[in-house]
Design a protein around this motif. Structure first.
Motif, PDB file in Angstrom:
ATOM      1  N   LEU A 100      29.088 -41.263  31.070  1.00  0.00           N
ATOM      2  CA  LEU A 100      30.468 -40.976  31.471  1.00  0.00           C
ATOM      3  C   LEU A 100      30.734 -39.474  31.515  1.00  0.00           C
ATOM      4  N   TYR A 101      30.191 -38.745  30.532  1.00  0.00           N
ATOM      5  CA  TYR A 101      30.324 -37.287  30.552  1.00  0.00           C
ATOM      6  C   TYR A 101      29.650 -36.696  31.786  1.00  0.00           C
ATOM      7  N   GLU A 102      28.464 -37.196  32.118  1.00  0.00           N
ATOM      8  CA  GLU A 102      27.745 -36.710  33.293  1.00  0.00           C
ATOM      9  C   GLU A 102      28.518 -37.034  34.569  1.00  0.00           C
TER      10      GLU A 102
ATOM     11  N   ARG B 260      31.334 -34.605  34.815  1.00  0.00           N
ATOM     12  CA  ARG B 260      30.842 -33.280  35.191  1.00  0.00           C
ATOM     13  C   ARG B 260      30.555 -33.219  36.686  1.00  0.00           C
ATOM     14  N   ARG B 261      29.894 -34.254  37.198  1.00  0.00           N
ATOM     15  CA  ARG B 261      29.564 -34.287  38.630  1.00  0.00           C
ATOM     16  C   ARG B 261      30.817 -34.369  39.491  1.00  0.00           C
ATOM     17  N   MET B 262      31.802 -35.135  39.042  1.00  0.00           N
ATOM     18  CA  MET B 262      33.045 -35.252  39.800  1.00  0.00           C
ATOM     19  C   MET B 262      33.766 -33.900  39.848  1.00  0.00           C
ATOM     20  N   ALA B 263      33.759 -33.181  38.740  1.00  0.00           N
ATOM     21  CA  ALA B 263      34.389 -31.860  38.719  1.00  0.00           C
ATOM     22  C   ALA B 263      33.677 -30.906  39.678  1.00  0.00           C
ATOM     23  N   LEU B 264      32.360 -30.931  39.687  1.00  0.00           N
ATOM     24  CA  LEU B 264      31.604 -30.085  40.612  1.00  0.00           C
ATOM     25  C   LEU B 264      31.868 -30.477  42.060  1.00  0.00           C
ATOM     26  N   TRP B 265      31.948 -31.760  42.329  1.00  0.00           N
ATOM     27  CA  TRP B 265      32.214 -32.237  43.684  1.00  0.00           C
ATOM     28  C   TRP B 265      33.598 -31.785  44.138  1.00  0.00           C
ATOM     29  N   ASN B 266      34.583 -31.900  43.238  1.00  0.00           N
ATOM     30  CA  ASN B 266      35.939 -31.463  43.577  1.00  0.00           C
ATOM     31  C   ASN B 266      35.974 -29.963  43.846  1.00  0.00           C
ATOM     32  N   GLN B 267      35.236 -29.183  43.078  1.00  0.00           N
ATOM     33  CA  GLN B 267      35.174 -27.742  43.312  1.00  0.00           C
ATOM     34  C   GLN B 267      34.517 -27.451  44.654  1.00  0.00           C
ATOM     35  N   ALA B 268      33.474 -28.191  44.995  1.00  0.00           N
ATOM     36  CA  ALA B 268      32.747 -27.967  46.234  1.00  0.00           C
ATOM     37  C   ALA B 268      33.620 -28.265  47.451  1.00  0.00           C
ATOM     38  N   GLN B 269      34.530 -29.207  47.325  1.00  0.00           N
ATOM     39  CA  GLN B 269      35.417 -29.535  48.435  1.00  0.00           C
ATOM     40  C   GLN B 269      36.266 -28.327  48.830  1.00  0.00           C
ATOM     41  N   PHE B 270      36.644 -27.526  47.865  1.00  0.00           N
ATOM     42  CA  PHE B 270      37.507 -26.383  48.143  1.00  0.00           C
ATOM     43  C   PHE B 270      36.748 -25.191  48.710  1.00  0.00           C
ATOM     44  N   THR B 271      35.433 -25.200  48.668  1.00  0.00           N
ATOM     45  CA  THR B 271      34.671 -24.072  49.207  1.00  0.00           C
ATOM     46  C   THR B 271      34.700 -24.052  50.724  1.00  0.00           C
ATOM     47  N   GLU B 272      35.008 -25.181  51.354  1.00  0.00           N
ATOM     48  CA  GLU B 272      35.038 -25.243  52.806  1.00  0.00           C
ATOM     49  C   GLU B 272      36.420 -24.958  53.394  1.00  0.00           C
ATOM     50  N   ILE B 273      37.409 -24.757  52.555  1.00  0.00           N
ATOM     51  CA  ILE B 273      38.755 -24.478  53.035  1.00  0.00           C
ATOM     52  C   ILE B 273      38.828 -23.029  53.494  1.00  0.00           C
ATOM     53  N   ILE B 274      39.328 -22.849  54.679  1.00  0.00           N
ATOM     54  CA  ILE B 274      39.470 -21.500  55.224  1.00  0.00           C
ATOM     55  C   ILE B 274      40.646 -20.832  54.528  1.00  0.00           C
ATOM     56  N   GLU B 275      40.410 -19.639  54.062  1.00  0.00           N
ATOM     57  CA  GLU B 275      41.464 -18.907  53.366  1.00  0.00           C
ATOM     58  C   GLU B 275      42.435 -18.351  54.394  1.00  0.00           C
ATOM     59  N   LEU B 276      43.684 -18.635  54.191  1.00  0.00           N
ATOM     60  CA  LEU B 276      44.716 -18.133  55.087  1.00  0.00           C
ATOM     61  C   LEU B 276      45.164 -16.760  54.612  1.00  0.00           C
ATOM     62  N   THR B 277      45.340 -15.876  55.540  1.00  0.00           N
ATOM     63  CA  THR B 277      45.830 -14.546  55.184  1.00  0.00           C
ATOM     64  C   THR B 277      47.144 -14.306  55.897  1.00  0.00           C
ATOM     65  N   PHE B 278      47.956 -13.545  55.297  1.00  0.00           N
ATOM     66  CA  PHE B 278      49.233 -13.178  55.881  1.00  0.00           C
ATOM     67  C   PHE B 278      49.217 -11.684  56.117  1.00  0.00           C
ATOM     68  N   GLY B 279      49.555 -11.286  57.295  1.00  0.00           N
ATOM     69  CA  GLY B 279      49.527  -9.878  57.641  1.00  0.00           C
ATOM     70  C   GLY B 279      48.519  -9.648  58.744  1.00  0.00           C
ATOM     71  N   ASP B 280      48.271  -8.376  59.032  1.00  0.00           N
ATOM     72  CA  ASP B 280      47.421  -8.011  60.160  1.00  0.00           C
ATOM     73  C   ASP B 280      45.950  -7.947  59.827  1.00  0.00           C
ATOM     74  N   SER B 281      45.591  -7.674  58.604  1.00  0.00           N
ATOM     75  CA  SER B 281      44.172  -7.461  58.303  1.00  0.00           C
ATOM     76  C   SER B 281      43.566  -8.685  57.640  1.00  0.00           C
ATOM     77  N   PRO B 282      42.466  -9.188  58.221  1.00  0.00           N
ATOM     78  CA  PRO B 282      41.777 -10.339  57.596  1.00  0.00           C
ATOM     79  C   PRO B 282      41.018  -9.887  56.347  1.00  0.00           C
ATOM     80  N   ARG B 283      40.891 -10.800  55.427  1.00  0.00           N
ATOM     81  CA  ARG B 283      40.111 -10.514  54.199  1.00  0.00           C
ATOM     82  C   ARG B 283      38.644 -10.659  54.501  1.00  0.00           C
ATOM     83  N   SER B 284      37.817  -9.888  53.791  1.00  0.00           N
ATOM     84  CA  SER B 284      36.389 -10.029  53.981  1.00  0.00           C
ATOM     85  C   SER B 284      35.768 -10.785  52.860  1.00  0.00           C
TER      86      SER B 284
END
Length: 92
Positions: free
Chosen positions: A63-65, A68-92
């Motif tokens: 159950l602990y494992e 742990r895997r579910m937490a890693l999977w949830n974190q990985a889902q957010f790595t594909e989200i495009i970061e939105l920027t506000f203003g004229d200059s994009p973040r690098s």
């Protein structure tokens, strides 16, 4: 509930012992036994379930494992989200 420590319980636990250690209802322990997630044996003429202490520890470790895997999977889902920027200059 009794005040028995895990060491006082011996090699095999009853459904009530396992429920107390996990702090869940005995019916929930029976559900995981019947699902096959928690190995147990039926003994005696009443076919009472007994759970080997090491099997319960392995179940808890699994159950602990899983958590742990579910937490890693949830974190990985957010790595594909495009970061939105506000203003004229994009973040690098």
């Amino acid at each position: 509930m009794n005040d028995a420590t895990p060491d006082d319980l011996g090699r095999f636990l009853t459904v009530a012992d396992a429920a107390e250690l996990l702090r869940i209802a005995p019916t929930e322990v029976l559900e995981v036994i019947r699902s096959g997630e928690l190995p147990a044996i039926a003994v005696g003429s009443a076919r009472s379930w007994r759970i080997e202490r090491s099997a319960l520890e392995s179940y808890i470790d699994a159950l602990y494992e899983q958590s742990r895997r579910m937490a890693l999977w949830n974190q990985a889902q957010f790595t594909e989200i495009i970061e939105l920027t506000f203003g004229d200059s994009p973040r690098s």
